[in-house]
Design a protein around this motif. Structure first.
Motif, PDB file in Angstrom:
ATOM      1  N   GLU A   1       0.826  -1.212   0.000  1.00 38.05           N
ATOM      2  CA  GLU A   1       0.000   0.000   0.000  1.00 38.05           C
ATOM      3  C   GLU A   1       0.860   1.262   0.000  1.00 38.05           C
ATOM      4  N   ARG A   2       1.948   1.245   0.762  1.00 37.15           N
ATOM      5  CA  ARG A   2       2.843   2.402   0.785  1.00 37.15           C
ATOM      6  C   ARG A   2       3.445   2.639  -0.603  1.00 37.15           C
ATOM      7  N   ALA A   3       3.887   1.560  -1.230  1.00 33.15           N
ATOM      8  CA  ALA A   3       4.495   1.694  -2.551  1.00 33.15           C
ATOM      9  C   ALA A   3       3.464   2.110  -3.593  1.00 33.15           C
ATOM     10  N   ALA A   4       2.253   1.582  -3.476  1.00 26.65           N
ATOM     11  CA  ALA A   4       1.193   1.940  -4.416  1.00 26.65           C
ATOM     12  C   ALA A   4       0.855   3.421  -4.309  1.00 26.65           C
ATOM     13  N   ALA A   5       0.911   3.959  -3.100  1.00 26.48           N
ATOM     14  CA  ALA A   5       0.600   5.374  -2.895  1.00 26.48           C
ATOM     15  C   ALA A   5       1.603   6.279  -3.585  1.00 26.48           C
ATOM     16  N   THR A   6       2.805   5.781  -3.839  1.00 27.99           N
ATOM     17  CA  THR A   6       3.816   6.577  -4.546  1.00 27.99           C
ATOM     18  C   THR A   6       3.646   6.484  -6.055  1.00 27.99           C
ATOM     19  N   GLY A   7       2.746   5.614  -6.518  1.00 30.02           N
ATOM     20  CA  GLY A   7       2.520   5.464  -7.948  1.00 30.02           C
ATOM     21  C   GLY A   7       3.242   4.293  -8.583  1.00 30.02           C
ATOM     22  N   LEU A   8       3.831   3.393  -7.783  1.00 32.73           N
ATOM     23  CA  LEU A   8       4.534   2.243  -8.346  1.00 32.73           C
ATOM     24  C   LEU A   8       3.524   1.262  -8.930  1.00 32.73           C
ATOM     25  N   ALA A   9       3.612   1.013 -10.226  1.00 30.77           N
ATOM     26  CA  ALA A   9       2.618   0.201 -10.919  1.00 30.77           C
ATOM     27  C   ALA A   9       2.556  -1.227 -10.379  1.00 30.77           C
ATOM     28  N   ASP A  10       3.698  -1.812 -10.076  1.00 27.12           N
ATOM     29  CA  ASP A  10       3.725  -3.184  -9.539  1.00 27.12           C
ATOM     30  C   ASP A  10       2.897  -3.279  -8.265  1.00 27.12           C
ATOM     31  N   ALA A  11       3.062  -2.288  -7.398  1.00 23.76           N
ATOM     32  CA  ALA A  11       2.346  -2.294  -6.126  1.00 23.76           C
ATOM     33  C   ALA A  11       0.859  -2.008  -6.325  1.00 23.76           C
ATOM     34  N   GLN A  12       0.536  -1.145  -7.278  1.00 24.87           N
ATOM     35  CA  GLN A  12      -0.868  -0.869  -7.571  1.00 24.87           C
ATOM     36  C   GLN A  12      -1.558  -2.143  -8.050  1.00 24.87           C
ATOM     37  N   TYR A  13      -0.875  -2.904  -8.888  1.00 28.76           N
ATOM     38  CA  TYR A  13      -1.448  -4.156  -9.368  1.00 28.76           C
ATOM     39  C   TYR A  13      -1.607  -5.154  -8.215  1.00 28.76           C
ATOM     40  N   ALA A  14      -0.606  -5.217  -7.336  1.00 30.37           N
ATOM     41  CA  ALA A  14      -0.690  -6.122  -6.188  1.00 30.37           C
ATOM     42  C   ALA A  14      -1.880  -5.765  -5.306  1.00 30.37           C
ATOM     43  N   MET A  15      -2.073  -4.470  -5.056  1.00 26.39           N
ATOM     44  CA  MET A  15      -3.203  -4.043  -4.229  1.00 26.39           C
ATOM     45  C   MET A  15      -4.530  -4.342  -4.927  1.00 26.39           C
ATOM     46  N   ALA A  16      -4.568  -4.211  -6.243  1.00 24.34           N
ATOM     47  CA  ALA A  16      -5.781  -4.552  -6.986  1.00 24.34           C
ATOM     48  C   ALA A  16      -6.137  -6.018  -6.779  1.00 24.34           C
ATOM     49  N   GLN A  17      -5.111  -6.876  -6.758  1.00 28.92           N
ATOM     50  CA  GLN A  17      -5.341  -8.296  -6.540  1.00 28.92           C
ATOM     51  C   GLN A  17      -5.861  -8.565  -5.130  1.00 28.92           C
ATOM     52  N   LEU A  18      -5.328  -7.832  -4.156  1.00 31.56           N
ATOM     53  CA  LEU A  18      -5.799  -8.018  -2.784  1.00 31.56           C
ATOM     54  C   LEU A  18      -7.270  -7.643  -2.660  1.00 31.56           C
ATOM     55  N   TYR A  19      -7.655  -6.510  -3.236  1.00 34.91           N
ATOM     56  CA  TYR A  19      -9.056  -6.085  -3.168  1.00 34.91           C
ATOM     57  C   TYR A  19      -9.956  -6.997  -3.999  1.00 34.91           C
ATOM     58  N   ALA A  20      -9.463  -7.455  -5.138  1.00 30.53           N
ATOM     59  CA  ALA A  20     -10.267  -8.324  -5.997  1.00 30.53           C
ATOM     60  C   ALA A  20     -10.555  -9.663  -5.334  1.00 30.53           C
ATOM     61  N   ASN A  21      -9.627 -10.104  -4.497  1.00 27.84           N
ATOM     62  CA  ASN A  21      -9.770 -11.403  -3.843  1.00 27.84           C
ATOM     63  C   ASN A  21     -10.172 -11.296  -2.377  1.00 27.84           C
TER      64      ASN A  21
END
Length: 384
Positions: free
Chosen positions: A240-260
């Motif tokens: 989540e911290r990395a996604a907040a900075t705009g890192l695409a890998d982390a945004q995708y990982a967080m999307a998977q967490l919410y999707a599942n």
């Protein structure tokens, strides 16, 4: 999911990824942080465009008094001198200094870093020579720069083993970037002795210091350590911290967490779709495939066939083989676009040449007549 960085360490898959065929999810070297938003992105990637607009009001600023300066501010009292009859030349010291000769220390700033300046201008050999002088005296920033130049062979021969020594010295002095890079080397074990425990500690230190690549990779290490939901919950903090900075890998990982609905996150398709759109805009092809599929299916938001088709086409044009095969099916079925059997055949031929085999599309290709097959082959030869 993989580790980001020059020394890539592939971890076990975090989630069952339905977006790609048999290939692993490509890890784009994370993109430059200063890149402007990609205006070529399809319009449909706007589900997360509801961010607040910045305040356009002008900040209040103190302005100097436009009147004559008060001499008492400089320790004198107001008085009037008689004019000098024979004026003398002003001393040379009164000539305003050039900007180049001003010492920034007077204003609380640091002296310009000549080594980094040369590096930014592409003068790598000069940067290396300037940094090496300071690195030998224990300057951690210079040590990191020397290691970076050596690890990439910029202006000097490529020497990862020597780079590792300088990264190690800078890491000992707490430089987050050096901690991250040296941790990757310790995990890799090619140029230094493999040390997973030491790598874990350094990756965590760099992540806690705010290095976004370290945050993502430390999350990966946590999942590797504990693949269950408890491990995902620990990892989610860093994703989540990395996604907040705009890192695409982390945004995708967080999307998977919410999707599942995993890692302590609630099942939230709308939030997952928003994160997919954020990663897709940065050319993260797996996110582009998932976003396209979700838009076509109407998952996490309204159905948008045209935009779903546009995202799939973008991933296919970027070279993703799974997207090329799926795009062929969209052309075949006329989903989000007009039906086009020639382009359907062409895109499947491109995917098949890359090693993907789809029995359904094989049957489709066999069903084309000779003229259609010839046209499909001609178009395939011109596709990216």
């Amino acid at each position: 999911m993989r580790l980001c960085g020059p020394c890539l360490v592939v971890l076990a898959g975090l989630f069952a990824q339905t977006a790609t065929a048999a290939e692993t999810v490509p890890l784009p070297q994370p993109r430059p942080e200063t890149s402007a938003p990609d205006k070529s992105a399809p319009d449909a990637a706007k589900p997360d465009a509801g961010a607040g607009t910045p305040d356009t009001g002008k900040p209040e600023t103190a302005t100097p008094d436009a009147g004559a300066p008060d001499p008492s501010r400089f320790g004198g009292s107001p008085h009037i001198d008689k004019p000098i009859q024979n004026t003398l030349p002003q001393p040379a010291t009164m000539t305003p200094p050039s900007a180049d000769t001003i010492n920034p220390d007077r204003f609380g700033a640091k002296q310009p870093d000549a080594a980094y300046g040369a590096f930014q201008r592409g003068l790598y050999k000069t940067a290396y020579n300037l940094a090496m002088e300071r690195a030998k005296n224990g300057d951690p920033a210079a040590e990191t720069l020397v290691a970076e130049i050596l690890s990439r062979g910029l202006g000097v021969p490529l020497n990862p083993a020597e780079a590792a020594k300088w990264y190690a010295l800078a890491a000992e002095q707490g430089v987050p970037e050096a901690q991250f890079q040296y941790a990757l080397m310790l995990l890799d074990g090619r140029y230094v002795k493999k040390d997973e425990k030491g790598a874990f500690a350094l990756m965590q230190a760099s992540a806690e210091a705010g290095n976004r690549l370290a945050q993502f990779n430390f999350a990966q290490l946590l999942v590797q350590q504990d693949p269950g939901d408890a491990g995902l919950a620990k990892a989610a903090v860093y994703y989540e911290r990395a996604a907040a900075t705009g890192l695409a890998d982390a945004q995708y990982a967080m999307a998977q967490l919410y999707a599942n609905g995993a890692g302590g996150k609630p099942h939230d398709d709308a939030q997952a779709r928003m994160l997919l759109a954020q990663a897709a805009r940065q050319n993260y092809d797996t996110a582009q495939i998932d976003l396209a599929t979700w838009m076509i299916e109407g998952r996490g938001g309204g159905r948008d066939l045209k935009s779903g088709f546009a995202w799939m086409k973008r991933a296919a044009q970027g070279g993703n083989v799974a997207a090329q095969n799926r795009l062929a099916k969209l052309y075949m079925g006329g989903i989000g676009t007009d039906p086009d059997l020639i382009l359907a055949g062409a895109w499947y031929i491109v995917a098949r040449r890359a090693g993907l085999i789809d029995p359904r599309m094989d049957d489709f290709l066999q069903g084309l007549d000779d003229d259609q097959t010839k046209q499909a082959l001609q178009k395939a030869n011109r596709l990216p």
